[in-house]
Design a protein around this motif. Structure first.
Motif, PDB file in Angstrom:
ATOM      1  N   ASP A   8       0.832  -1.208   0.000  1.00 58.73           N
ATOM      2  CA  ASP A   8       0.000   0.000   0.000  1.00 58.73           C
ATOM      3  C   ASP A   8       0.866   1.258   0.000  1.00 58.73           C
ATOM      4  OD1 ASP A   8      -2.230  -1.625   0.067  1.00 58.73           O
ATOM      5  OD2 ASP A   8      -2.656  -1.267   2.199  1.00 58.73           O
ATOM      6  N   ILE A   9       1.900   1.264   0.834  1.00 58.18           N
ATOM      7  CA  ILE A   9       2.795   2.422   0.905  1.00 58.18           C
ATOM      8  C   ILE A   9       3.536   2.596  -0.412  1.00 58.18           C
ATOM      9  CG2 ILE A   9       4.902   3.312   1.999  1.00 58.18           C
ATOM     10  CD1 ILE A   9       3.833   2.094   4.636  1.00 58.18           C
ATOM     11  N   PHE A  10       4.023   1.489  -0.974  1.00 59.59           N
ATOM     12  CA  PHE A  10       4.748   1.554  -2.244  1.00 59.59           C
ATOM     13  C   PHE A  10       3.864   2.137  -3.345  1.00 59.59           C
ATOM     14  CE2 PHE A  10       5.974  -0.592  -6.277  1.00 59.59           C
ATOM     15  CZ  PHE A  10       7.196   0.037  -6.443  1.00 59.59           C
ATOM     16  N   ALA A  11       2.592   1.764  -3.369  1.00 62.35           N
ATOM     17  CA  ALA A  11       1.665   2.213  -4.414  1.00 62.35           C
ATOM     18  C   ALA A  11       1.085   3.605  -4.151  1.00 62.35           C
ATOM     19  CB  ALA A  11       0.530   1.211  -4.549  1.00 62.35           C
ATOM     20  N   SER A  12       1.229   4.093  -2.930  1.00 64.23           N
ATOM     21  CA  SER A  12       0.606   5.360  -2.549  1.00 64.23           C
ATOM     22  C   SER A  12       1.289   6.550  -3.201  1.00 64.23           C
ATOM     23  CB  SER A  12       0.667   5.522  -1.027  1.00 64.23           C
ATOM     24  OG  SER A  12       0.162   6.782  -0.654  1.00 64.23           O
ATOM     25  N   LYS A  13       0.483   7.553  -3.535  1.00 68.34           N
ATOM     26  CA  LYS A  13       1.031   8.812  -4.042  1.00 68.34           C
ATOM     27  C   LYS A  13       1.439   9.722  -2.887  1.00 68.34           C
ATOM     28  CE  LYS A  13      -1.606   8.898  -8.388  1.00 68.34           C
ATOM     29  NZ  LYS A  13      -1.191   7.588  -8.707  1.00 68.34           N
ATOM     30  N   ASP A  14       1.015   9.366  -1.675  1.00 72.33           N
ATOM     31  CA  ASP A  14       1.361  10.162  -0.495  1.00 72.33           C
ATOM     32  C   ASP A  14       2.788   9.861  -0.056  1.00 72.33           C
ATOM     33  OD1 ASP A  14      -1.221  11.228  -0.393  1.00 72.33           O
ATOM     34  OD2 ASP A  14      -1.942   9.559   0.845  1.00 72.33           O
ATOM     35  N   ASN A  15       3.379  10.806   0.645  1.00 68.71           N
ATOM     36  CA  ASN A  15       4.719  10.640   1.201  1.00 68.71           C
ATOM     37  C   ASN A  15       4.558  10.061   2.599  1.00 68.71           C
ATOM     38  OD1 ASN A  15       7.342  10.788   1.979  1.00 68.71           O
ATOM     39  ND2 ASN A  15       7.557  12.980   1.726  1.00 68.71           N
ATOM     40  N   ILE A  16       4.750   8.756   2.729  1.00 66.57           N
ATOM     41  CA  ILE A  16       4.567   8.061   4.007  1.00 66.57           C
ATOM     42  C   ILE A  16       5.944   7.701   4.552  1.00 66.57           C
ATOM     43  CG2 ILE A  16       3.581   6.020   5.120  1.00 66.57           C
ATOM     44  CD1 ILE A  16       1.468   6.060   2.799  1.00 66.57           C
ATOM     45  N   SER A  17       6.202   8.147   5.755  1.00 67.83           N
ATOM     46  CA  SER A  17       7.515   7.941   6.369  1.00 67.83           C
ATOM     47  C   SER A  17       7.671   6.495   6.835  1.00 67.83           C
ATOM     48  CB  SER A  17       7.676   8.902   7.549  1.00 67.83           C
ATOM     49  OG  SER A  17       8.941   8.746   8.134  1.00 67.83           O
ATOM     50  N   VAL A  18       8.737   5.855   6.350  1.00 63.46           N
ATOM     51  CA  VAL A  18       9.050   4.474   6.728  1.00 63.46           C
ATOM     52  C   VAL A  18      10.492   4.443   7.215  1.00 63.46           C
ATOM     53  CG1 VAL A  18       9.279   2.097   5.886  1.00 63.46           C
ATOM     54  CG2 VAL A  18       7.421   3.541   5.038  1.00 63.46           C
ATOM     55  N   HIS A  19      10.729   3.697   8.291  1.00 61.95           N
ATOM     56  CA  HIS A  19      12.074   3.592   8.841  1.00 61.95           C
ATOM     57  C   HIS A  19      12.529   2.139   8.891  1.00 61.95           C
ATOM     58  CE1 HIS A  19      12.231   7.676  11.150  1.00 61.95           C
ATOM     59  NE2 HIS A  19      11.951   7.813   9.874  1.00 61.95           N
ATOM     60  N   LEU A  20      13.847   1.962   8.769  1.00 62.85           N
ATOM     61  CA  LEU A  20      14.510   0.674   8.939  1.00 62.85           C
ATOM     62  C   LEU A  20      15.618   0.895   9.946  1.00 62.85           C
ATOM     63  CD1 LEU A  20      15.255  -2.266   8.112  1.00 62.85           C
ATOM     64  CD2 LEU A  20      16.711  -1.266   6.358  1.00 62.85           C
ATOM     65  N   ASP A  21      15.539   0.245  11.070  1.00 58.31           N
ATOM     66  CA  ASP A  21      16.547   0.398  12.131  1.00 58.31           C
ATOM     67  C   ASP A  21      16.775   1.874  12.471  1.00 58.31           C
ATOM     68  OD1 ASP A  21      16.778  -2.363  12.076  1.00 58.31           O
ATOM     69  OD2 ASP A  21      18.468  -2.327  10.691  1.00 58.31           O
ATOM     70  N   GLY A  22      15.693   2.656  12.512  1.00 60.55           N
ATOM     71  CA  GLY A  22      15.790   4.061  12.899  1.00 60.55           C
ATOM     72  C   GLY A  22      16.158   5.021  11.789  1.00 60.55           C
ATOM     73  N   GLU A  23      16.445   4.507  10.601  1.00 63.34           N
ATOM     74  CA  GLU A  23      16.804   5.373   9.473  1.00 63.34           C
ATOM     75  C   GLU A  23      15.656   5.447   8.480  1.00 63.34           C
ATOM     76  OE1 GLU A  23      20.826   5.610   7.867  1.00 63.34           O
ATOM     77  OE2 GLU A  23      21.168   3.682   8.857  1.00 63.34           O
ATOM     78  N   SER A  24      15.463   6.639   7.920  1.00 65.90           N
ATOM     79  CA  SER A  24      14.411   6.852   6.931  1.00 65.90           C
ATOM     80  C   SER A  24      14.750   6.118   5.641  1.00 65.90           C
ATOM     81  CB  SER A  24      14.272   8.352   6.669  1.00 65.90           C
ATOM     82  OG  SER A  24      13.221   8.592   5.777  1.00 65.90           O
ATOM     83  N   VAL A  25      13.744   5.431   5.077  1.00 75.07           N
ATOM     84  CA  VAL A  25      13.948   4.686   3.825  1.00 75.07           C
ATOM     85  C   VAL A  25      12.794   4.935   2.866  1.00 75.07           C
ATOM     86  CG1 VAL A  25      15.282   2.837   4.917  1.00 75.07           C
ATOM     87  CG2 VAL A  25      12.819   2.564   4.664  1.00 75.07           C
ATOM     88  N   TRP A  26      13.068   4.700   1.582  1.00 75.46           N
ATOM     89  CA  TRP A  26      12.047   4.706   0.527  1.00 75.46           C
ATOM     90  C   TRP A  26      11.885   3.280   0.048  1.00 75.46           C
ATOM     91  CZ3 TRP A  26       9.328   8.945  -0.525  1.00 75.46           C
ATOM     92  CH2 TRP A  26       9.870  10.171  -0.198  1.00 75.46           C
ATOM     93  N   ILE A  27      10.645   2.815  -0.063  1.00 74.03           N
ATOM     94  CA  ILE A  27      10.397   1.474  -0.595  1.00 74.03           C
ATOM     95  C   ILE A  27      10.474   1.551  -2.117  1.00 74.03           C
ATOM     96  CG2 ILE A  27       8.748  -0.418  -0.809  1.00 74.03           C
ATOM     97  CD1 ILE A  27       7.606   0.424   1.915  1.00 74.03           C
ATOM     98  N   GLU A  28      11.358   0.759  -2.702  1.00 73.02           N
ATOM     99  CA  GLU A  28      11.544   0.757  -4.155  1.00 73.02           C
ATOM    100  C   GLU A  28      10.878  -0.441  -4.828  1.00 73.02           C
ATOM    101  OE1 GLU A  28      15.677   1.184  -5.090  1.00 73.02           O
ATOM    102  OE2 GLU A  28      15.574   3.329  -4.690  1.00 73.02           O
ATOM    103  N   HIS A  29      10.705  -1.526  -4.075  1.00 72.07           N
ATOM    104  CA  HIS A  29      10.097  -2.737  -4.642  1.00 72.07           C
ATOM    105  C   HIS A  29       9.612  -3.607  -3.495  1.00 72.07           C
ATOM    106  CE1 HIS A  29       9.410  -6.142  -7.291  1.00 72.07           C
ATOM    107  NE2 HIS A  29      10.055  -6.884  -6.426  1.00 72.07           N
ATOM    108  N   VAL A  30       8.491  -4.275  -3.706  1.00 69.75           N
ATOM    109  CA  VAL A  30       7.970  -5.219  -2.717  1.00 69.75           C
ATOM    110  C   VAL A  30       7.848  -6.589  -3.377  1.00 69.75           C
ATOM    111  CG1 VAL A  30       6.046  -5.797  -1.202  1.00 69.75           C
ATOM    112  CG2 VAL A  30       6.699  -3.403  -1.488  1.00 69.75           C
ATOM    113  N   ASP A  31       8.475  -7.591  -2.761  1.00 68.74           N
ATOM    114  CA  ASP A  31       8.412  -8.977  -3.220  1.00 68.74           C
ATOM    115  C   ASP A  31       7.450  -9.717  -2.290  1.00 68.74           C
ATOM    116  OD1 ASP A  31       8.761 -11.624  -3.858  1.00 68.74           O
ATOM    117  OD2 ASP A  31      10.941 -11.622  -3.645  1.00 68.74           O
ATOM    118  N   ALA A  32       6.165  -9.694  -2.644  1.00 70.01           N
ATOM    119  CA  ALA A  32       5.128 -10.269  -1.780  1.00 70.01           C
ATOM    120  C   ALA A  32       5.320 -11.768  -1.574  1.00 70.01           C
ATOM    121  CB  ALA A  32       3.751  -9.982  -2.359  1.00 70.01           C
TER     122      ALA A  32
END
Length: 63
Positions: A8-32
């Protein structure tokens, strides 16, 4: 995070903040099929990792 929310976040046009180990990341691909996501850490396009979506944390906006 679960796989559906990552998609959902990957497909969203909104800017949704996601973190990995405390660092901000952008989701580039999801392997369901494998429960994995490829993410870019910070603003450096060369800093890309493939991780389990369960390691990703959505940062809820503070009201």
């Amino acid at each position: 995070m679960d796989i559906q929310r990552a998609q959902d976040i990957f497909a969203s046009k909104d800017n949704i903040s996601v973190h990995l180990d405390g660092e901000s990341v952008w989701i580039e691909h999801v392997d369901a099929a494998n429960g994995m996501a490829t993410v870019q850490v910070g603003s450096r396009p060369t800093n890309v990792h493939t991780v389990g979506v369960d390691r990703l944390e959505e940062q809820k906006p503070k009201h």
